[in-house]
Design a protein around this motif. Structure first.
Motif, PDB file in Angstrom:
ATOM      1  N   ASP A 125       6.772 -50.459  34.775  1.00 28.52           N
ATOM      2  CA  ASP A 125       7.973 -49.661  34.974  1.00 28.52           C
ATOM      3  C   ASP A 125       8.219 -48.819  33.728  1.00 28.52           C
TER       4      ASP A 125
ATOM      5  N   LYS B 224       7.667 -50.230  39.689  1.00 31.63           N
ATOM      6  CA  LYS B 224       7.443 -51.637  39.932  1.00 31.63           C
ATOM      7  C   LYS B 224       7.251 -51.874  41.426  1.00 31.63           C
TER       8      LYS B 224
ATOM      9  N   THR C 188       9.434 -46.159  43.811  1.00 29.10           N
ATOM     10  CA  THR C 188       8.152 -46.608  43.280  1.00 29.10           C
ATOM     11  C   THR C 188       7.032 -45.601  43.552  1.00 29.10           C
TER      12      THR C 188
END
Length: 432
Positions: free
Chosen positions: A46, A286, A339
């Motif tokens: 991340d 993530k 994401t």
């Protein structure tokens, strides 16, 4: 010779990996325990992991010039160095622990004792570390990542102007009024004179009438309940403004207005090919694989506030009825995780990013640079309601975009003030 030595906490480097260049010609010291904490974050996929890897590479590159524990000159003129934490310190005894936070404070105290002729300052974004440090050393927050100082007001996008009745008459008859001062493009003005009023937007030195929204119109079944909502709809329906930011407390209708406007322009008018809605509750970068089920099942808990608004717009009684309706909209509405946005190009879509105050500046930039030709993106959120550990009301991605883009003709902003969810929700938002 530098007058100050700044000791940097881990969270400063994770929030801004270029922080070592932000202190002018003063010296920088990084406790070795900070290096250990950075190493533990490098594998994260991340924003925190990215920053940990970036600063690690920066530090390694500096090693080409010499040994860090002996000090290396930075391009700013200061000296950067590392130092081991002391094995025995009054700090450990005072707090009855030798945690990493205590080791960083102990290192700062040790450096101060070794440099009595200099001011040694611990810089940390952790409030409690600063509070504990005050017992032994000077501690400060890291301010270089903040778009605004705490004394600055957030940009609201609207100005209330007390004018003469003649000015309002001129505005209505001539469809423009010379502005009393210069404002950013797409800035709104609410003209007031007793019971008389008018809504205007700023353009090239003049205040002109709103042009996209009639007071009696409904936007996908809903209408504005207050003047700020009406101004928000003005921005949301204006196809010449591809970037809209809306900041507000909970219950002001910001997400509902964005969804209603997107459905009207996509489903009814066909101005856009698809609606993409997302929230940064699932951290960017993530994977969501740790949650059970397929992707839609994984996303549902995080995206429930979006579904709640859709339930209201479609006048559904329960989730089952909403799911049946959404099957007919599956080619239009996409509820996705942030994401997977990196690397994409998103043209001809109406994009809504909810809870944008939890974006970092880098994440906000990543999202906005994905916007393709013919698309519109709307960032909504509450800068006062931050869940991210390294952000606050003055350094988050939403505030960053608002302040950096407010002078651009392709961007518009409005802050909603009045809660419309319920009197209870408004009261709690104000006083709790």
């Amino acid at each position: 010779m530098a007058d100050k030595i700044y000791v940097l906490d881990t969270n400063v480097l994770l929030a801004d990996p270029n922080a070592i260049y932000s202190f002018g010609d003063n010296d920088i010291l990084i406790p070795t325990v900070v290096l250990q904490e950075l190493d533990s974050k490098k594998s994260l996929m991340d924003e925190v992991g990215r920053n940990a890897r970036y600063i690690s590479k920066q530090i390694d590159k500096l090693r080409e010039k010499g040994k860090l524990h002996e000090g290396i000159e930075l391009i700013t003129g200061g000296i950067i160095s590392t130092q081991l934490h002391p094995q025995d310190s009054i700090v450990y005894k005072a707090f009855n622990d030798d945690s990493n936070d205590s080791k960083i404070i102990a290192t700062t105290l040790c450096v101060q004792e070794q440099n009595v002729d200099k001011e040694v300052i611990l810089v940390s974004k952790d409030v409690l570390v600063r509070v504990k440090s005050d017992m032994f050393v000077i501690a400060e927050d890291y301010l270089n990542d903040k778009v605004l100082s705490k004394s600055d007001d957030h940009y609201t996008g609207v100005t209330y102007l007390e004018v003469d009745s003649e000015d309002i008459n001129v505005f209505y008859s001539e469809k423009k009024l010379i502005s009393p001062e210069k404002y950013p493009p797409n800035h709104f003005a609410i003209l007031k004179c007793g019971q008389m009023s008018a809504l205007a937007t700023y353009k090239d030195g003049f205040l002109i009438p709103l042009y996209n929204y009639n007071e009696k119109e409904y936007v996908y079944g809903i209408s504005a309940k207050n003047v700020e909502q009406r101004l928000a709809i003005e921005l949301l329906l204006n196809r010449d403004i591809p970037l809209v930011t809306i900041s507000a407390k909970a219950g002001t209708g910001k997400t509902l207005l964005a969804l209603a406007s997107s459905l009207q322009q996509t489903h009814e008018h066909k101005f856009y090919s698809k609606i993409t809605v997302s929230r940064p509750v699932v951290p960017m970068g993530k994977d969501i694989g740790y949650l059970p089920g397929e992707m839609e099942e994984k996303l549902r808990p995080w995206m429930q506030p979006i579904y709640d608004n859709l339930e209201f717009l479609f006048n559904c009684k329960d989730d089952a009825e909403l799911n049946n309706i959404l099957q007919g909209y599956e080619d239009i509405i996409q509820i996705a995780a942030l994401t997977y946005i990196r690397g994409r190009s998103i043209p001809n879509q109406f994009i809504i990013i909810d809870e944008a105050q939890n974006l970092t500046k880098h994440e906000a930039k990543t999202i906005l640079t994905r916007v393709g030709e013919g698309a519109k993106i709307v960032l909504v959120g509450d800068p006062e309601q931050i869940d991210h550990p390294y952000l606050d009301a003055y350094s988050n991605g939403l505030t960053y975009v608002i302040e950096k883009m407010k002078d651009q003709k392709i961007a518009g902003h409005i802050s909603l003030v009045k809660g419309e969810r319920s009197p209870l929700a408004q009261l709690c938002a104000d006083i709790l």
